[in-house]
Design an enzyme around this catalytic site. Structure first.
Site, PDB file in Angstrom:
ATOM      1  N   GLU A  61       3.811  -5.676  -4.291  1.00 39.35           N
ATOM      2  CA  GLU A  61       2.898  -4.625  -4.824  1.00 39.35           C
ATOM      3  C   GLU A  61       3.032  -3.407  -3.963  1.00 39.35           C
ATOM      4  O   GLU A  61       3.050  -3.395  -2.703  1.00 39.35           O
ATOM      5  CB  GLU A  61       1.457  -5.112  -4.797  1.00 39.35           C
TER       6      GLU A  61
ATOM      7  N   HIS B  70       0.763  -1.003   0.177  1.00 43.14           N
ATOM      8  CA  HIS B  70      -0.023  -0.001   0.073  1.00 43.14           C
ATOM      9  C   HIS B  70       0.880   1.327   0.220  1.00 43.14           C
ATOM     10  O   HIS B  70       0.256   2.375   0.551  1.00 43.14           O
ATOM     11  CB  HIS B  70      -1.049  -0.101   1.293  1.00 43.14           C
TER      12      HIS B  70
ATOM     13  N   GLU C  52      -3.124  -0.277  -9.581  1.00 43.63           N
ATOM     14  CA  GLU C  52      -4.300  -0.068  -9.416  1.00 43.63           C
ATOM     15  C   GLU C  52      -4.987   1.342  -9.209  1.00 43.63           C
ATOM     16  O   GLU C  52      -6.091   1.435  -9.489  1.00 43.63           O
ATOM     17  CB  GLU C  52      -4.744  -0.764  -7.987  1.00 43.63           C
TER      18      GLU C  52
ATOM     19  N   HIS D 227      -6.095  -5.861 -10.188  1.00 45.35           N
ATOM     20  CA  HIS D 227      -6.693  -5.604  -9.096  1.00 45.35           C
ATOM     21  C   HIS D 227      -8.068  -5.601  -9.160  1.00 45.35           C
ATOM     22  O   HIS D 227      -8.890  -5.107 -10.085  1.00 45.35           O
ATOM     23  CB  HIS D 227      -6.231  -4.089  -8.757  1.00 45.35           C
TER      24      HIS D 227
END
Length: 391
Positions: free
Chosen positions: A232, A208, A258, A308
């Protein structure tokens, strides 16, 4: 055939709100879609309403024209716009396929594959041992690919708050000092997971964007022995050069995408080889039309696609119909927990099903699932889901 109405319903979906959209025509043919944006549901709903006003009276078969005009006529872009566009675009693809009595993937060029591989999620949890049990549980469900969030930073997270306080504060920025114990702890988590998973299960990590470049490189070094399929968003995803530097210094593939608002936003990351794995989201980037363009750009730059898609039945169906047509597909995300599947069955008839970590490509007309309007109206928007409180 002309569009007569664009209707929408905002519904609670477990730990966020979802927006369901239906485009109606004077021929009686309809198309449906699903989008979501945690914390900004009402903003997206307003954009969908405005784009719907543009579409009424138009020919719904001109999908490319509508995609271009929704984007250019809005003047200012960004992800909130492209999420609204996605709702219209996906519903148009569904409508056109249903009008012809064919599945959406037929309109996209037909099947490249007969099944789409998908991965699921396991909570990071409070300890390596409990995380390993989560991984073992997903393997027992038939999945061979599993992703988690960054241990220490996340345990169990909702869109409202951290249900269990994280060791690293939720709003700590990527440039603040990290404790030294985080690095051996991360290694312990993935050592435990790899031990129960064995060498053939794919393990993935979503950060994130919580680290700076230097710490992201350190993370990749710490986790190298556990052979992750990808890491990611190790750094904030706004700058391709940040991801490119991490990619150059990591033996583990780096993934991101994403938050891309269409192919123009994706292009610099793909052209600079900032990522090895591109992760467009069909309901974020502008719909099937935009996601297909991103996938083509990725293919031209030898980049794999791992969609995603932590959302519901129509978002998943749209994602997987496109995925079935792509030669450069790696895998797709899914959120197939028992808690989430309750909403799939509540809001749609014939939702897509996954078995053994794969979705068998459907030949039902359109996207497949149909909305259960009588259920949508029973479960309206819940404001507390849009408060925020996590990164």
């Amino acid at each position: 055939m002309r569009v007569t109405a664009v209707r929408q319903w905002i519904v609670e979906f477990g730990y966020y709100n979802a927006i369901y959209v239906r485009i109606e025509t004077d021929d009686g043919v309809e198309g449906v879609a699903e989008v979501a944006m945690r914390r900004r549901t009402r903003t997206v709903s307003a954009i969908v309403e405005e784009l719907g006003e543009y579409l009424v009276g138009k020919d719904p078969t001109r999908i490319e024209q509508h995609s271009e005009r929704m984007y250019r006529d809005s003047f200012l872009g960004g992800t909130l716009l492209t999420i609204g566009m996605s709702a219209i675009d996906v519903a148009l693809w569904d409508l056109n396929a249903r009008a012809l009595g064919v599945p959406v993937h037929r309109l996209l060029g037909g099947k490249f594959r007969d099944s789409v591989p998908v991965y699921t999620h396991a909570r990071a949890t409070e300890t390596p041992e409990t995380f390993a049990r989560e991984v073992a549980d997903r393997i027992a469900m038939g999945f061979t690919a599993i992703k988690t969030t960054l241990p220490g930073f996340y345990t169990k997270v909702s869109s409202v708050h951290h249900e269990t306080p994280a060791a690293i504060p939720a709003r700590q920025t990527e440039t603040e000092l990290l404790p030294n114990w985080i690095w051996p702890l991360l290694a312990e988590y993935f050592a435990a997971a790899r031990e129960v998973a064995g060498p053939d299960v794919h393990l993935m990590l979503d950060c994130h964007g919580r680290l700076n470049v230097a710490n992201a490189v350190r993370l990749c070094e710490v986790l190298e022995p556990y052979h992750l399929t990808f890491i990611e968003e190790p750094v904030p995803p706004e700058r391709p050069e940040w991801l490119a530097e991490v990619s150059r210094r990591s033996t583990t593939p780096i993934a991101s995408g994403e938050r891309w608002a269409g192919p123009y936003a994706a292009a610099p990351f793909l052209e600079q080889r900032a990522v090895a794995v591109a992760q467009p989201d069909v309901i974020f980037c502008g719909g099937i039309t935009a996601a297909k363009r991103i996938a083509t750009l990725a293919e031209a730059n030898a980049v794999s696609i791992a969609f995603h898609n932590p959302f519901g039945p129509l978002a998943s169906a749209a994602t997987w119909h496109l995925a079935a047509t792509l030669p450069n597909l790696l895998i797709s995300e899914s959120m197939l927990t028992p808690e989430q599947l309750v909403f799939w069955d509540r809001y749609t008839d014939d939702p897509p099903r996954v078995s053994g970590g794969e979705w068998l490509v459907s030949d039902e007309p359109g996207l497949g699932p149909r909305l259960r309007i009588e259920e949508l109206v029973k479960h309206p928007f819940r404001p507390e889901y849009d408060r925020g409180g996590t990164r």
